[in-house]
Scaffold this active site. Structure first.
Site, PDB file in Angstrom:
ATOM      1  N   SER A  27     -21.529   6.497 -14.791  1.00 34.30           N
ATOM      2  CA  SER A  27     -20.693   5.237 -14.365  1.00 34.30           C
ATOM      3  C   SER A  27     -19.738   4.950 -15.559  1.00 34.30           C
ATOM      4  O   SER A  27     -18.811   4.165 -15.280  1.00 34.30           O
ATOM      5  CB  SER A  27     -21.270   4.252 -13.896  1.00 34.30           C
ATOM      6  OG  SER A  27     -22.230   3.843 -14.874  1.00 34.30           O
ATOM      7  N   ASN A 114     -31.430  -3.265 -16.799  1.00 31.75           N
ATOM      8  CA  ASN A 114     -31.192  -3.663 -15.438  1.00 31.75           C
ATOM      9  C   ASN A 114     -30.777  -5.259 -15.608  1.00 31.75           C
ATOM     10  O   ASN A 114     -29.728  -5.622 -14.923  1.00 31.75           O
ATOM     11  CB  ASN A 114     -32.573  -3.754 -14.590  1.00 31.75           C
ATOM     12  CG  ASN A 114     -32.928  -2.251 -14.071  1.00 31.75           C
ATOM     13  OD1 ASN A 114     -32.081  -1.179 -14.360  1.00 31.75           O
ATOM     14  ND2 ASN A 114     -34.169  -2.230 -13.784  1.00 31.75           N
ATOM     15  N   THR A 159       4.669 -20.973  18.527  1.00 32.40           N
ATOM     16  CA  THR A 159       3.420 -20.375  19.263  1.00 32.40           C
ATOM     17  C   THR A 159       3.917 -19.140  19.949  1.00 32.40           C
ATOM     18  O   THR A 159       5.127 -19.028  20.427  1.00 32.40           O
ATOM     19  CB  THR A 159       2.782 -21.600  19.981  1.00 32.40           C
ATOM     20  OG1 THR A 159       3.586 -21.623  21.280  1.00 32.40           O
ATOM     21  CG2 THR A 159       2.618 -22.760  19.576  1.00 32.40           C
ATOM     22  N   HIS A 160       2.869 -18.158  19.775  1.00 36.69           N
ATOM     23  CA  HIS A 160       3.013 -16.946  20.575  1.00 36.69           C
ATOM     24  C   HIS A 160       4.324 -16.103  20.112  1.00 36.69           C
ATOM     25  O   HIS A 160       5.065 -15.504  20.706  1.00 36.69           O
ATOM     26  CB  HIS A 160       3.286 -17.005  22.133  1.00 36.69           C
ATOM     27  CG  HIS A 160       2.124 -17.728  22.762  1.00 36.69           C
ATOM     28  ND1 HIS A 160       0.892 -17.252  22.891  1.00 36.69           N
ATOM     29  CD2 HIS A 160       2.121 -19.125  22.922  1.00 36.69           C
ATOM     30  CE1 HIS A 160       0.235 -18.074  23.694  1.00 36.69           C
ATOM     31  NE2 HIS A 160       0.802 -19.391  23.459  1.00 36.69           N
ATOM     32  N   SER A 281      17.250   1.152   0.570  1.00 40.06           N
ATOM     33  CA  SER A 281      16.914   2.472   1.281  1.00 40.06           C
ATOM     34  C   SER A 281      17.544   3.630   0.710  1.00 40.06           C
ATOM     35  O   SER A 281      18.830   3.204   0.125  1.00 40.06           O
ATOM     36  CB  SER A 281      17.506   2.095   2.797  1.00 40.06           C
ATOM     37  OG  SER A 281      17.406   3.702   3.390  1.00 40.06           O
ATOM     38  N   LYS A 287      20.484  -1.774   3.758  1.00 43.99           N
ATOM     39  CA  LYS A 287      19.220  -2.429   3.534  1.00 43.99           C
ATOM     40  C   LYS A 287      18.676  -3.384   2.429  1.00 43.99           C
ATOM     41  O   LYS A 287      19.019  -2.978   1.439  1.00 43.99           O
ATOM     42  CB  LYS A 287      18.158  -1.273   3.881  1.00 43.99           C
ATOM     43  CG  LYS A 287      18.425  -0.642   5.129  1.00 43.99           C
ATOM     44  CD  LYS A 287      17.629  -0.784   6.375  1.00 43.99           C
ATOM     45  CE  LYS A 287      16.159  -0.830   5.983  1.00 43.99           C
ATOM     46  NZ  LYS A 287      15.355  -0.261   7.412  1.00 43.99           N
ATOM     47  N   ASN A 289      14.931  -4.356   1.607  1.00 44.80           N
ATOM     48  CA  ASN A 289      13.495  -4.456   2.297  1.00 44.80           C
ATOM     49  C   ASN A 289      12.798  -5.162   1.407  1.00 44.80           C
ATOM     50  O   ASN A 289      12.605  -5.166   0.304  1.00 44.80           O
ATOM     51  CB  ASN A 289      13.026  -3.062   2.165  1.00 44.80           C
ATOM     52  CG  ASN A 289      13.992  -2.094   3.129  1.00 44.80           C
ATOM     53  OD1 ASN A 289      14.452  -2.388   3.999  1.00 44.80           O
ATOM     54  ND2 ASN A 289      13.990  -0.646   2.705  1.00 44.80           N
ATOM     55  N   GLU A 294       5.398  -6.260   2.347  1.00 46.23           N
ATOM     56  CA  GLU A 294       4.807  -5.323   3.170  1.00 46.23           C
ATOM     57  C   GLU A 294       3.376  -4.676   2.295  1.00 46.23           C
ATOM     58  O   GLU A 294       2.483  -4.423   2.861  1.00 46.23           O
ATOM     59  CB  GLU A 294       5.862  -4.177   3.583  1.00 46.23           C
ATOM     60  CG  GLU A 294       6.629  -4.583   4.645  1.00 46.23           C
ATOM     61  CD  GLU A 294       7.799  -3.704   4.500  1.00 46.23           C
ATOM     62  OE1 GLU A 294       7.523  -2.505   4.903  1.00 46.23           O
ATOM     63  OE2 GLU A 294       9.228  -3.864   4.336  1.00 46.23           O
ATOM     64  N   GLN A 326     -25.170   0.802  -8.565  1.00 47.84           N
ATOM     65  CA  GLN A 326     -24.122   1.116  -9.527  1.00 47.84           C
ATOM     66  C   GLN A 326     -22.536   1.107  -8.712  1.00 47.84           C
ATOM     67  O   GLN A 326     -21.744   1.051  -9.380  1.00 47.84           O
ATOM     68  CB  GLN A 326     -24.401   2.445  -9.982  1.00 47.84           C
ATOM     69  CG  GLN A 326     -23.480   2.906 -11.018  1.00 47.84           C
ATOM     70  CD  GLN A 326     -24.112   4.234 -11.888  1.00 47.84           C
ATOM     71  OE1 GLN A 326     -24.604   3.882 -12.456  1.00 47.84           O
ATOM     72  NE2 GLN A 326     -23.481   5.418 -11.503  1.00 47.84           N
ATOM     73  N   LYS A 329     -19.501  -1.640  -8.671  1.00 45.44           N
ATOM     74  CA  LYS A 329     -18.476  -1.877  -9.514  1.00 45.44           C
ATOM     75  C   LYS A 329     -16.967  -1.572  -9.296  1.00 45.44           C
ATOM     76  O   LYS A 329     -16.082  -2.232  -9.206  1.00 45.44           O
ATOM     77  CB  LYS A 329     -18.893  -1.187 -11.006  1.00 45.44           C
ATOM     78  CG  LYS A 329     -19.882  -2.128 -11.691  1.00 45.44           C
ATOM     79  CD  LYS A 329     -20.482  -1.582 -12.724  1.00 45.44           C
ATOM     80  CE  LYS A 329     -21.828  -1.988 -12.938  1.00 45.44           C
ATOM     81  NZ  LYS A 329     -22.674  -1.237 -12.131  1.00 45.44           N
TER      82      LYS A 329
HETATM   83  N1  ARG Z   1     -25.168   2.248 -14.787  1.00 45.86           N
HETATM   84  C1  ARG Z   1     -26.008   1.424 -14.102  1.00 45.86           C
HETATM   85  C2  ARG Z   1     -25.436   0.521 -13.215  1.00 45.86           C
HETATM   86  O1  ARG Z   1     -24.146   0.442 -13.253  1.00 45.86           O
HETATM   87  C3  ARG Z   1     -26.748   0.644 -15.474  1.00 45.86           C
HETATM   88  C4  ARG Z   1     -28.304   0.319 -14.717  1.00 45.86           C
HETATM   89  C5  ARG Z   1     -29.042   1.495 -15.018  1.00 45.86           C
HETATM   90  N2  ARG Z   1     -30.524   1.134 -14.799  1.00 45.86           N
HETATM   91  C6  ARG Z   1     -31.366   2.107 -14.584  1.00 45.86           C
HETATM   92  N3  ARG Z   1     -32.415   1.438 -14.294  1.00 45.86           N
HETATM   93  N4  ARG Z   1     -30.971   3.347 -14.184  1.00 45.86           N
HETATM   94  O2  ARG Z   1     -26.097  -0.081 -12.462  1.00 45.86           O
END
Ligand code: ARG
Length: 463
Positions: A27, A114, A159-160, A281, A287, A289, A294, A326, A329
């Site tokens: 990661s 953890n 409205t509409h 454009s 134009k 834009n 958008e 994981q 993220k």
């Molecule tokens: N890279 C892991 C995550 O983003 C970290 C936690 C890892 N813990 C484990 N027991 N493998 O969640």
């Protein structure tokens, strides 16, 4: 000293990871965004360990100095992130071993990745809450300024998407103040709820070391520690709440963008954006834009998608940590970045837009937009039941169409031919200015109401 992660966590394994395993497992490519949070969490943890006599203060200062050096390396772009060290936690810890030797190994006492990742991610998402709140406040203040400026600028209300009743541009902008004001209250609410420290939950069950979770919570500016170690390492509600807030905020930004696109079109011609906020454009020189609007409209899908992705990832997970988590993220990082650029772009456009008051007023007067005012007049001045007034007004609208004029251009004699009780006074409610000025009910469109709403919101934002 080796940077091979075998040294850190693969003691019982005999062979290296396969390349594909490494690729799916690592990661570091994205969680390096949490480097500063990881180091702050580790420094707080080491201080607590020393204060509790779990490590010596000499070891603690070596660890803290090493971590500070790593922070500088990362900030200077001189840190080499390595995939075989999997994630930000192992990358930092491994570098600490290189810098200070075996003492580095004492940092992970009474801690697990953890609770470490739960803490880092929470700190990162907390900062995102704060940035979003700040951007929303700036957007609200700019909207209030523009609403005040345009408090008496008459435009059609729809409205509409059909011209319904005259309103003012200021009142219309204030509708978005209400929406973004709710968004601000949501992000603040979530910020309050999430501000608890999971650090010290360890792997899932707590630890036998005499740690002080209040201390680390305070050091990291949390209100206090989380109460259940199992929940602490498996909870990602704070990210779900951020993404829920962000999704709804993006929906508001997207609806506003859609209106900007409409108002900018030559068919409406209600507003103008300067060159700073429009593109041309490559083939059609005429134009201008509204690309930013958008793009905001388009990007809303990414944020809503991130919310769906996180909810779906979590729904089948048993307690406590599973590696699925994981996947929290990248989606969150992307959504945060997306929301922030969109809030900045909307802030820029709102500050930049210029209303074409003539076009707006002309459009407000077309389509018999004051028909409701006429029916209200027949009800209040002549005493007709509203349903009858509605019917008479319908006949007057038909008469106007037959004559090819607007309601205020029907001659009195023609009106009286439809209902003899109508007097000259009726014309006073048929103009669009009279119409908006008359709508003084609380929350209504009258310019005085809009200015009062602006003032009330300024007070609300102060508190
Ligand atoms: N890279 C892991 C995550 O983003 C970290 C936690 C890892 N813990 C484990 N027991 N493998 O969640």
């Amino acid at each position: 000293m080796t940077t091979d992660k075998g040294m850190l966590i693969r003691g019982r394994f005999t062979t290296k990871l396969s390349n594909v395993m490494e690729a799916i497992n690592a990661s570091i490519d994205f969680d390096q965004k949490m480097a500063m949070q990881d180091i702050a969490g580790s420094i707080a943890h080491s201080e607590m360990l020393a204060k509790q006599g779990i490590i010596s203060s000499a070891d603690q200062s070596a660890i803290a100095q090493g971590l500070a050096a790593i922070r500088e390396e990362i900030q200077a772009g001189k840190f080499t992130f390595s995939r075989d060290l999997e994630d930000i936690h192992m990358n930092v810890e491994s570098r600490l071993h290189e810098l200070i030797g075996p003492t580095a190994g004492r940092l992970h006492t009474a801690r697990s990745r953890n609770d470490q990742v739960a803490t880092d991610f929470r700190l990162w998402v907390r900062d995102a809450h704060d940035r979003a709140a700040e951007l929303l406040e700036a957007l609200l203040h700019t909207l209030l300024e523009r609403a005040e400026e345009y408090s008496a600028t008459v435009m059609p209300g729809y409205t509409h998407l059909q011209s319904a009743q005259p309103t003012t541009f200021g009142h219309h902008l204030m509708a978005y103040v209400e929406m973004f004001g709710r968004d601000l209250s949501r992000v603040r609410d979530s910020r309050r709820r999430m501000n608890e420290s999971p650090l010290g939950a360890a792997a899932l069950a707590g630890t036998s070391f005499p740690i002080d979770r209040e201390y680390t919570a305070k050091a990291l500016h949390f209100d206090g520690p989380t109460r259940n170690s199992m929940d602490s390492v498996s909870d990602r509600d704070f990210a779900v709440e951020y993404l829920s807030f962000a999704s709804l905020c993006m929906v508001h930004l997207s609806r506003f963008s859609e209106e900007i696109v409409l108002w900018m079109s030559p068919q409406f011609g209600f507003i103008k954006l300067s060159d700073a906020w429009t593109t041309g454009s490559s083939i059609m020189p005429q134009k201008r834009n509204p690309d930013a609007a958008e793009l905001i409209r388009g990007k809303s899908g990414r944020v809503v998608g991130s919310l769906m992705s996180l909810l779906t990832m979590l729904k089948g997970l048993p307690l406590t940590f599973s590696k699925d988590m994981q996947e929290d993220k990248e989606q969150t990082f992307d959504a945060v970045e997306t929301l922030e650029i969109c809030l900045q772009a909307m802030l820029g456009m709102v500050g930049d837009m210029q209303a074409n008051a003539d076009r707006m007023k002309q459009a407000a007067g077309s389509g018999h937009a004051t028909a409701t005012d006429l029916a209200d007049w027949l009800t209040s001045k002549i005493g007709m039941p509203f349903r009858e007034a509605h019917h008479i007004t319908g006949r007057l609208v038909r008469e106007a169409d037959t004559l090819g004029v607007t309601l205020d251009q029907i001659p009195l004699a023609a009106m009286q031919a439809i209902d003899g009780r109508i007097t000259q006074e009726v014309y006073s409610v048929l103009g669009v200015d009279n119409s908006v000025n008359s709508r003084v009910s609380f929350g209504g469109t009258a310019p005085a109401n809009v200015r009062a709403a602006v003032a009330a919101w300024r007070v609300r934002l102060e508190n």
